[in-house]
Design a protein around this motif. Structure first.
Motif, PDB file in Angstrom:
ATOM      1  N   ASN A  98      -5.914  -0.692   2.114  1.00  0.00           N
ATOM      2  CA  ASN A  98      -6.945  -0.086   0.654  1.00  0.00           C
ATOM      3  C   ASN A  98      -8.259  -0.685   0.654  1.00  0.00           C
ATOM      4  OD1 ASN A  98      -4.946   1.832   0.121  1.00  0.00           O
ATOM      5  ND2 ASN A  98      -4.142   0.701  -1.614  1.00  0.00           N
TER       6      ASN A  98
ATOM      7  N   GLN B 225       0.793  -1.153  -0.059  1.00  0.00           N
ATOM      8  CA  GLN B 225      -0.078  -0.039  -0.039  1.00  0.00           C
ATOM      9  C   GLN B 225       0.796   1.317   0.123  1.00  0.00           C
ATOM     10  OE1 GLN B 225      -0.546   2.184   2.807  1.00  0.00           O
ATOM     11  NE2 GLN B 225      -1.878   3.234   1.892  1.00  0.00           N
TER      12      GLN B 225
ATOM     13  N   TYR C  93     -11.454   1.650   0.656  1.00  0.00           N
ATOM     14  CA  TYR C  93     -12.270   1.681  -0.592  1.00  0.00           C
ATOM     15  C   TYR C  93     -13.617   1.497  -0.083  1.00  0.00           C
ATOM     16  CZ  TYR C  93      -8.308   1.113  -3.497  1.00  0.00           C
ATOM     17  OH  TYR C  93      -6.983   1.225  -4.326  1.00  0.00           O
TER      18      TYR C  93
ATOM     19  N   ASP D 137      -5.676  -3.430  -6.902  1.00  0.00           N
ATOM     20  CA  ASP D 137      -6.208  -1.925  -6.476  1.00  0.00           C
ATOM     21  C   ASP D 137      -6.624  -1.318  -7.787  1.00  0.00           C
ATOM     22  OD1 ASP D 137      -5.730  -2.737  -3.906  1.00  0.00           O
ATOM     23  OD2 ASP D 137      -4.619  -0.806  -3.335  1.00  0.00           O
TER      24      ASP D 137
END
Length: 372
Positions: free
Chosen positions: A215, A56, A219, A180
């Motif tokens: 992440n 990340q 999200y 991602d």
């Protein structure tokens, strides 16, 4: 709620803080040594969550970390991971998504030389990477097509490309641990066509599959906040657990209107060097403590946080005056009065050096008299 928040100190160690700091500063040699010790004292959950933290970190500030990819992989090899293959692939996909194709292929070559060089495995990898590149290309075409749309007429080619992208991206997301770049593409497509329920389902699945990846949780949290007007305490606490120093926490903690949670969050953020000179953190902590309104539970929260930290915060935050402190001195002084009182050496020195008059800090003096 209070017990859930306070239990965070049970797993948060100074070692984890040290390893995070080394990562953020790119001090890879020291980090590798730290990770070897880290493997011995923490469970498999923390080890797996930490490599995802590194991923990340690299995703967030990629130009800075592209030169550190070899050291990045070297550090990952220092960890007792069961899924090193997925780690390598995740980094390769990240490189490809940023158009660093030669570095990605070099990394694949290095991986195969070390592990498995069978033709079948190589062919499978090439097919997988081809699908990802085709998906990215179709997404770029879709972005171009929607830029030509008018309010009166929808672009049929754009819709066809969107359907093709969604199908390809969903296969990639379902197949691999981290995706991602593909998730961000899905967010763009689904929000453009207002397919909120479909997107919510995808983000829930991605967050569930990657419960220890920062992440994925972010999200889902931001989607639910922005499109469903829902603030998930469970998700927020999970984000805090995965990375207590993330700026996301500073941005969203007030949405919960939970003073104890907010105080915990800001105290912990200020443990990290990246926030040491940030005006927003110090002004926020000053305001939160002044809002305590003589509530016993909040007093307990403030004192617990302060007693946990005072032995290293005093030399770390409350010792010297330099130009780097110029923008935060007022708030740092405010916090110092409330936590240490007007007779502390730092408060006296700050009052003289910065020209602060205690008469103008009546609220702070009142809070200190309540806390002691």
């Amino acid at each position: 709620m209070n017990q859930v928040t306070r239990s965070r100190y049970a797993f948060q160690s100074r070692l984890l803080t040290m390893v995070n700091e080394l990562s953020l500063r790119g001090r890879w040699t020291e980090l590798k040594l730290g990770l070897k010790y880290y493997n011995k004292v923490l469970t498999k959950f923390y080890i797996n969550s930490y490599w995802k933290f590194l991923f990340q970190l690299a995703s967030k500030d990629f130009p800075k970390y592209i030169e550190c990819i070899p050291q990045f992989i070297d550090c990952l090899h220092s960890m007792n991971l069961n899924n090193k293959k997925e780690v390598i692939y995740s980094v390769v996909y990240l490189l490809f998504s940023k158009n660093y194709f030669s570095q990605g292929f070099d990394l694949l070559k290095m991986y195969h030389l070390t592990y498995d060089s069978s033709l079948m495995t190589k062919e499978k990898d090439v097919n997988t990477l081809t699908k990802i590149l085709n998906s990215d290309l179709d997404f770029i075409k879709w972005k171009f097509e929607i830029s030509k749309e008018s309010f009166e007429e929808e672009n049929q080619l754009a819709q066809q490309l969107a359907e093709k992208c969604v199908f390809q991206i969903q296969l990639i997301v379902d197949t691999f641990v981290l995706a991602d770049n593909q998730i961000i593409q899905l967010i763009d497509i689904y929000t453009y066509y207002k397919k909120i329920n479909e997107l919510h389902h995808v983000l829930i699945e991605y967050a569930t599959k990657n419960s220890d990846y920062l992440n994925a949780q972010k999200y889902l949290f931001e989607f639910e906040l922005n499109y469903l007007n829902k603030v998930s305490t469970e998700l927020f606490l999970k984000i805090i657990k995965l990375n207590p120093s993330d700026g996301f926490i500073l941005k969203y903690h007030r949405y919960f209107q939970n003073l104890i949670m907010s105080i915990d969050c800001i105290f912990e953020i200020l443990d990290y060097y990246q926030w040491k000179y940030t005006k927003e953190c110090w002004s926020c902590l000053s305001k939160l403590i002044k809002e305590s309104d003589k509530i016993d539970a909040i007093k307990e929260c403030i004192l617990e946080n302060w007693n946990l930290r005072k032995h290293y915060w005093i030399p770390y935050h409350f010792k010297i005056f330099t130009d780097m402190y110029k923008n935060i001195n007022k708030y740092r002084f405010s916090v110092a009065i409330m936590l240490m009182g007007p007779s502390h050496t730092f408060v006296k020195t700050a009052s003289q050096n910065c020209g602060f008059n205690l008469v103008n800090f009546g609220k702070e003096l009142e809070v200190f008299s309540w806390l002691i």
